[in-house]
Design an enzyme around this catalytic site. Structure first.
Site, short mmCIF file in Angstrom:
data_model
loop_
_atom_site.label_atom_id
_atom_site.label_comp_id
_atom_site.label_asym_id
_atom_site.label_seq_id
_atom_site.Cartn_x
_atom_site.Cartn_y
_atom_site.Cartn_z
N HIS A 1 2.78 -8.38 2.59
CA HIS A 1 3.74 -7.35 3.01
C HIS A 1 3.05 -6.28 3.86
O HIS A 1 3.54 -5.91 4.93
CB HIS A 1 4.36 -6.71 1.75
CG HIS A 1 5.34 -5.62 2.02
ND1 HIS A 1 6.70 -5.77 1.83
CD2 HIS A 1 5.18 -4.35 2.45
CE1 HIS A 1 7.32 -4.66 2.14
NE2 HIS A 1 6.42 -3.76 2.52
N GLU A 2 1.91 -5.81 3.38
CA GLU A 2 1.22 -4.75 4.12
C GLU A 2 0.69 -5.25 5.46
O GLU A 2 0.73 -4.52 6.46
CB GLU A 2 0.07 -4.18 3.28
CG GLU A 2 0.49 -3.56 1.96
CD GLU A 2 1.62 -2.56 2.09
OE1 GLU A 2 1.64 -1.78 3.07
OE2 GLU A 2 2.51 -2.56 1.22
N GLY B 1 2.73 1.36 -4.23
CA GLY B 1 2.02 0.12 -4.52
C GLY B 1 0.88 -0.10 -3.55
O GLY B 1 -0.21 -0.50 -3.92
N ALA B 2 1.16 0.18 -2.27
CA ALA B 2 0.16 0.03 -1.21
C ALA B 2 0.67 0.77 0.02
O ALA B 2 1.85 1.13 0.10
CB ALA B 2 -0.10 -1.44 -0.90
N MET B 3 -0.22 0.98 0.98
CA MET B 3 0.15 1.67 2.21
C MET B 3 -0.53 1.00 3.39
O MET B 3 -1.73 0.77 3.40
CB MET B 3 -0.26 3.15 2.14
CG MET B 3 0.03 3.93 3.41
SD MET B 3 1.78 3.92 3.83
CE MET B 3 1.69 4.06 5.62
N GLU B 4 0.28 0.72 4.43
CA GLU B 4 -0.14 -0.13 5.54
C GLU B 4 -0.93 0.57 6.62
O GLU B 4 -0.93 0.13 7.78
CB GLU B 4 1.11 -0.75 6.19
CG GLU B 4 2.04 0.25 6.89
CD GLU B 4 3.19 0.72 6.03
OE1 GLU B 4 4.21 1.18 6.57
OE2 GLU B 4 3.07 0.65 4.78
N ASN B 5 -1.67 1.63 6.30
CA ASN B 5 -2.47 2.31 7.32
C ASN B 5 -3.17 1.28 8.22
O ASN B 5 -3.79 0.34 7.73
CB ASN B 5 -3.55 3.18 6.66
CG ASN B 5 -3.02 3.98 5.50
OD1 ASN B 5 -2.12 4.79 5.63
ND2 ASN B 5 -3.59 3.74 4.32
N GLU C 1 2.40 8.55 4.53
CA GLU C 1 3.80 8.17 4.70
C GLU C 1 4.64 8.77 3.57
O GLU C 1 4.26 8.70 2.40
CB GLU C 1 3.96 6.64 4.69
CG GLU C 1 5.37 6.22 5.05
CD GLU C 1 5.56 4.70 4.99
OE1 GLU C 1 6.34 4.16 5.78
OE2 GLU C 1 4.91 4.06 4.15
#
Length: 886
Positions: A322-323, A286-290, A147
Site C-alpha cells: 500500500h505504501e 499504520g504507516a506513512m508513505e514519505n 500528513e
C-alpha cells in the site's frame, strides 16, 4: 508547477494567500535528543506573484526567532530586509510576516527564518518516540508525521498539497546517531566536535506532507531490486532500533519485489535513488508513505519468522505494498486538495491488494478484500452520517475525519468495480497515461476519469461521477415475472436504519448487474441498471437459480424474493456458488435483516446452507455477522442469549472439532490455521465446554514453558477464552505476556486485547487504569479497550471510564483528534437503547468534538439503528430459536 483542476467554489477552501508561492527550501534542523528540543533554519526561495509587503505561511507551535528577506531576484541583499512584525494566527496555524517595503511582482526572493521547536510526544510533526535499549534504559529517537497538515509543526512552510517545491535537507546530529531523510546522502560535514551535518541530495518537486526525517540509534539490513523494470537497481533498507533489524527481512523482501512490480504495471520507474523503511515505536498511523523514507508502526513492518501470526504477516505484506503504491499515486502525482484524498488512498488500497495477490496467491487477497474492505465500506456508507468518496473539505481541521473506510475501502471498491467493467488492460493503459501526464504535479478525479475514458473508449465520467460524488449506494429489489423467466429489478438507496425518505432516494446509480444464471457460462457483463427499474430476461433451459452481482464486485445489496433465496441457498449447499458469491449472499442477508428489508429469521435460516462450508474467509464473514447479532441481543433474556450461543455452537463447534489444535502438516495453508483459530474463538465464547477446557489446559501449558501448545494464529483466541473463563491467574499471565518485549509485537497486542474479555469488575477496573499508564503506548490504547464492549455487562463500566477521563484523553490526543473518534466508537458504539443514545449525545454535546464529529454522528446513528433492529426482530429471533430447538 501546475494544477489540473481549480478548486470548486462550492467548497470555499481556506487556503493561504497566493501572492507568494514556494520554489525551493533549504532546511537545517538540529534535534537534541536529551533536551527533546530542536533548532532550525530555513531559506525558502519564493516566487512573488503579486506585489506585497506581507508573506503568510503555515507555522504551528513553533517559536520564530528571526525572519528576513536575504535576496531578491537572486541578488544578495547587503542588509537583509528584516520582518517588522511576526504575528501568529493560532486558529489558522499561520504566521504573518510584515516587511517595511513591498516585494515586486514577477520576481523571486529568498526568505530566511530561524526557529525553535519541541520534539513533542503527540505523534505528529517532528516528534519523539521512546524505546528501551538492551540495557533496559529509556532512549528516544526523533521522527516525523506530516500528513495531512503537520509539516507546519516542524518548520514554517506552505503546507498545502499543491504548493510543491524541492527541498535540500541538512540534519545536524551527534556523530554517533543515524540521520535519514527522503533522499540519499550527498555528504557529511563536521560543524563542531561531536556533531555532524548530514547533507542530503535535492528532492524532486513534492508536497510538504511527504517530507520526512528520522534521527536515532538505528541499524539496518539492505537489499537491491533487480532493476528489471526500474532501469537500474534500487537500494532498499529497513531501519530499526538496535537488535530488531532481522525482523525487517520479510518486509524488505516484499519491498524489493513490489518496487519492480509497480514500475512494470505503472510503466514509470521509481523516481528516487533509494527506499528506506523505518520501524517506529510510537506511531499513530499504520504507516506513512514519505517519499524515499517510509515510516511504520513496528507491528506493521517487523515479522518474527517463527512466531508472528500469518494474519500479521499478510498485513505487513499489504501495508508495505500500500505504501509503495503511493510512490506513484500520491507522491509522483498528488491530489490537488484533500477532498480528493481517495485518489491516494482508494487507489493504494486496491493496488496494494493487487500486489499481495501477485506475490502471495495463497492469501486469496481479493476474497479477503470482500471482508476487510468491501463490507467495511458498505457498513459505513449505509449511514446517513457517511460522506461521498469526493468530499468537500474547507479547513485543515476537517481533513483527518475523512481518513476512513469511505476514502480507503469504498474508494478501493469503486476502483475494483470500474477496472472489472472496462478490463484491467484498459484500466492500466489509462492509469499509465494519467501518471505520465501529471507526474510531479497535482491532479483531480476528473483527470483520472479522462485518462481512463480515452484508454477504454468508454465515458467513465458518465457513470463513475455518481459513485464518487454521491453518498451511499443502492439496494436492488428483485421481483419475478412470467414464472421466473424474467425479473423486474428496482434500485433505491439503502440505509441500515431502513427508513429512507423520498428526498434521500433521488440518486440513480450506475449498477453493473453481473447476472449469473445456473447452467450459463459466467456473468453477463452487458446488463447495467441506470434507471429506477428495468426488466431482464433470465430464462435458461433447466436453470435452478439466478444470482445478481457475480463475484460481489458491484457496490450494492440485493433483495430477492423468497423463492429465489431458497434456490440460492440450495445452490450454496450443493457447492454451486463460488467463494466470493457465498460471502456476498450471507453479507447481504445480514444487512437486510438489520435494515428491516427482511426478517432476522431469514438470515438465520440461510445460515443452515453453510453447514458444510470449508473456506476460512466465508466463515470469517459469518462470524462477523453473528458477532454483530449477539452484540445487539446482549441484554436480552437468558433464554434468548443461550439460544444464540447454542446456534453458534452448532455452526462452529463441528469446525473446531474437525480441525483440532494442531496443524495437519508443515505445508498446511495459512488460511486453515486462521480458520482453526476462528472456530476455537467462536465456539469457546459460545460456551463449548470442551473447547474451553482444552483452551485453558493449553494456556497453562504454554506458560509452563511449552510454547508449542498454542500456535501463533490461535494465540489471540486462546488468550481471550482463557481470560474470559478464568480469573486473576489467567489475567496476570496474559498481562505478563503483553509486557514482555521479547514477544512478537502482534502477539503482544493480541494479549493486550484479550484482557478486555475479563468478566471480573475488579480486573476490568484494573485494566482501564492500566490502559492510561505508561505501559501502554498512546497509539495502542484502543487495543486495551477494544473487546470490553463485546461483553454486555462491561459496557457501562467502559462508558463511565470514557466520561471520567474525557478531558485527559482529549488533552493526550489533542493533535490527532481522530483517535478520539476511535475511542468514542469503542466506548459507546455497542450500546442499544434510545435513552442510551440520548445520554451519549448529551454528554458529547457539551464538549468540543468538531474534529471528530463525523464519528460521533456515526456512533449515535449506529446505536439508534441497532435499537430499531432489536425492537423490530426481538420476537422474530426468539420464535426462530424456539422453533429450531436452540
Amino acid at each position: 508547477m501546475s494544477t489540473s483542476a481549480a478548486p470548486s467554489a462550492v467548497e470555499e477552501r481556506e487556503l493561504l494567500p497566493t501572492n507568494v508561492s514556494p520554489v525551493h527550501y533549504e532546511l537545517l534542523l538540529a534535534p537534541d535528543l536529551d533536551a527533546l528540543t530542536y533548532t532550525g533554519e530555513v531559506q525558502i526561495k519564493v516566487r512573488v506573484n503579486e506585489a506585497t509587503s506581507t508573506i503568510v505561511l503555515h507555522a504551528n507551535e513553533l517559536e520564530i526567532a528571526e525572519a528576513a528577506i536575504t535576496s531578491i531576484a537572486s541578488a544578495q541583499l547587503a542588509t537583509p530586509l528584516q520582518a517588522t512584525a511576526i504575528a501568529f494566527e493560532k486558529s489558522d496555524e499561520t504566521v504573518h510576516l510584515e516587511f517595511a517595503r513591498a516585494l515586486a511582482a514577477e520576481t523571486e526572493a529568498t526568505l530566511h527564518i530561524k526557529f525553535r521547536g519541541v520534539l513533542n510526544d503527540l505523534m505528529v510533526g517532528f516528534y519523539r518516540s521512546k524505546y528501551t535499549d538492551a540495557k533496559s534504559e529509556t532512549k528516544y529517537m526523533a521522527t516525523t508525521q506530516f500528513e495531512p497538515t503537520d509539516a507546519r509543526r516542524a518548520f514554517p512552510c506552505w503546507d498545502e498539497p499543491t504548493q510543491k517545491a524541492t527541498f535540500d535537507v541538512t540534519l545536524r546530529v551527534r556523530d554517533s546517531l543515524t540521520a535519514l531523510s527522503n533522499m540519499d546522502v550527498a555528504r557529511v560535514e563536521t560543524p563542531a566536535a561531536g556533531l555532524k551535518d548530514v547533507v542530503f541530495n535535492t528532492t524532486p518537486l513534492m508536497s510538504t506532507y511527504l517530507l520526512a526525517f528520522v534521527v536515532g540509534e538505528l541499524e539496518y539490513i539492505e537489499a537491491q531490486t533487480s532493476g528489471e523494470h526500474n532501469g537500474r537497481p534500487v537500494t532498499c533498507r529497513v531501519y530499526t532500533t538496535p537488535g530488531k533489524s532481522e525482523k525487517g527481512r520479510f518486509a524488505l523482501n516484499v519491498a524489493v519485489q513490489v518496487l519492480e512490480y509497480f514500475a512494470d504495471v505503472f510503466g514509470i520507474a521509481y523516481a528516487l535513488p533509494k527506499l528506506d523503511q523505518v520501524a517506529i515505536g510510537d506511531f499513530e498511523a499504520g504507516a506513512m508513505e514519505n517519499w524515499g523514507l517510509v515510516t511504520y508502526r513496528e507491528v506493521m513492518l517487523l515479522v518474527d519468522e517463527a512466531n508472528t501470526s500469518s494474519r500479521a504477516r499478510q498485513m505487513v505484506a499489504y501495508v508495505v505494498s500500500h505504501e509503495l503504491a503511493h510512490k506513484w499515486f500520491g507522491n509522483l502525482v498528488t491530489m490537488e486538495w484533500w477532498s480528493e484524498l481517495w485518489l491516494n488512498e482508494g487507489f493504494a488500497t486496491w493496488v496494494g491488494n493487487l500486489a499481495v495477490d501477485h506475490l502471495f496467491p495463497e492469501y486469496h487477497a481479493w476474497t479477503q478484500f470482500l471482508v476487510d474492505e468491501f463490507q467495511r465500506a458498505l457498513a459505513l456508507d449505509a449511514l446517513r452520517s457517511s460522506h461521498p468518496i469526493q468530499v468537500p473539505v474547507r479547513r485543515s481541521s476537517e481533513i483527518s475525519q475523512i481518513f476512513d473506510a469511505i476514502s480507503y475501502s469504498k474508494g478501493g471498491s469503486a476502483i475494483r468495480m470500474l477496472s472489472s467493467y472496462i478490463g484491467l488492460d484498459n484500466f492500466f493503459k489509462g492509469v499509465r497515461a494519467y501518471l505520465q501526464k501529471h507526474k510531479y504535479a497535482n491532479a483531480s478525479t476528473q483527470d483520472l476519469w479522462t485518462a481512463l475514458s480515452e484508454a477504454s473508449g468508454v465515458d467513465v465520467t458518465q457513470f463513475m461521477a455518481i459513485w464518487t460524488r454521491t453518498i451511499g449506494y443502492p439496494i436492488i429489489t428483485v421481483a419475478e415475472l412470467d414464472g421466473g423467466a424474467q425479473i423486474e429489478i428496482q434500485q433505491n438507496r439503502y440505509l441500515s436504519a431502513g427508513d429512507v425518505t423520498g428526498a434521500e432516494d433521488e440518486t440513480l446509480w450506475w449498477v453493473p448487474l453481473r447476472i449469473e444464471v445456473h447452467g450459463s457460462a459466467g456473468a453477463r457483463p452487458a446488463d447495467v441498471l441506470s434507471a429506477r427499474r428495468a426488466t431482464v430476461d433470465v430464462a435458461v433451459a433447466g436453470a435452478k437459480w439466478y444470482k445478481l452481482n457475480k463475484g460481489t464486485v458491484g457496490i450494492y445489496r440485493v433483495k430477492y424474493p423468497a423463492s429465489a433465496v431458497a434456490n440460492i441457498a440450495q445452490a450454496i449447499a450443493d457447492g454451486e456458488l463460488e467463494t466470493n458469491d457465498r460471502i456476498g449472499v450471507i453479507a447481504d442477508a445480514a444487512a437486510l435483516a438489520c435494515s428491516g428489508h427482511s426478517n432476522t429469521s431469514d438470515f438465520l435460516t440461510l445460515l443452515r446452507a453453510y453447514s458444510t462450508e470449508t473456506e476460512f474467509i466465508v466463515w470469517q464473514e459469518i462470524a462477523t455477522r453473528t458477532d454483530a447479532l449477539v452484540a445487539v441481543w446482549a441484554d436480552e433474556d437468558a433464554a434468548t442469549r443461550d439460544g444464540l450461543r447454542a446456534l453458534l455452537r452448532s455452526l462452529f463447534s463441528p469446525l473446531a472439532e474437525r480441525l483440532g489444535w494442531e496443524a495437519a502438516g508443515a505445508d498446511e495453508e495459512s488460511l486453515v490455521g486462521r480458520l482453526r483459530a476462528l472456530a476455537i474463538r467462536v465456539a469457546g465464547f459460545a460456551g463449548d465446554q470442551g473447547v474451553c477446557a482444552e483452551t485453558r489446559r493449553r494456556f497453562h501449558a504454554f506458560f509452563a514453558g511449552d510454547r508449542s501448545a498454542i500456535a501463533s494464529d490461535a494465540l489471540g483466541a486462546a488468550f481471550a477464552i482463557a481470560v474470559r473463563t478464568g480469573g486473576r491467574d489467567e489475567f496476570d499471565k496474559a498481562m505478563g505476556y503483553y509486557l514482555d518485549p521479547a514477544n512478537p509485537a502482534d502477539q503482544q497486542l493480541s494479549a493486550l486485547a484479550s484482557l478486555g474479555q475479563t468478566t471480573d469488575p475488579a480486573l476490568l477496573d484494573e485494566l482501564l487504569e492500566f490502559a492510561l499508564g505508561d505501559k501502554v503506548r498512546n497509539q495502542d490504547l484502543h487495543k486495551a479497550i477494544s473487546s470490553i464492549g463485546n461483553h454486555g455487562p462491561s459496557r457501562e463500566r467502559l462508558w463511565r471510564w470514557y466520561q471520567t477521563n474525557y478531558d485527559l484523553l482529549a488533552s493526550r490526543y489533542r493533535a490527532s483528534m481522530s483517535y478520539m473518534g476511535i475511542l468514542i466508537r469503542l466506548s459507546a458504539g455497542e450500546f442499544t437503547g434510545r435513552s442510551k443514545a440520548d445520554e451519549v449525545e448529551r454528554f458529547l454535546a457539551e464538549r468540543d468534538t468538531q474534529k471528530f464529529q463525523r464519528v460521533v454522528d456515526q456512533t449515535l446513528e449506529r446505536i439508534r439503528s441497532n435499537t430499531r433492529w432489536l425492537e423490530k426482530d426481538r420476537d422474530d429471533v426468539r420464535a426462530w430459536l424456539t422453533k429450531s430447538g436452540f
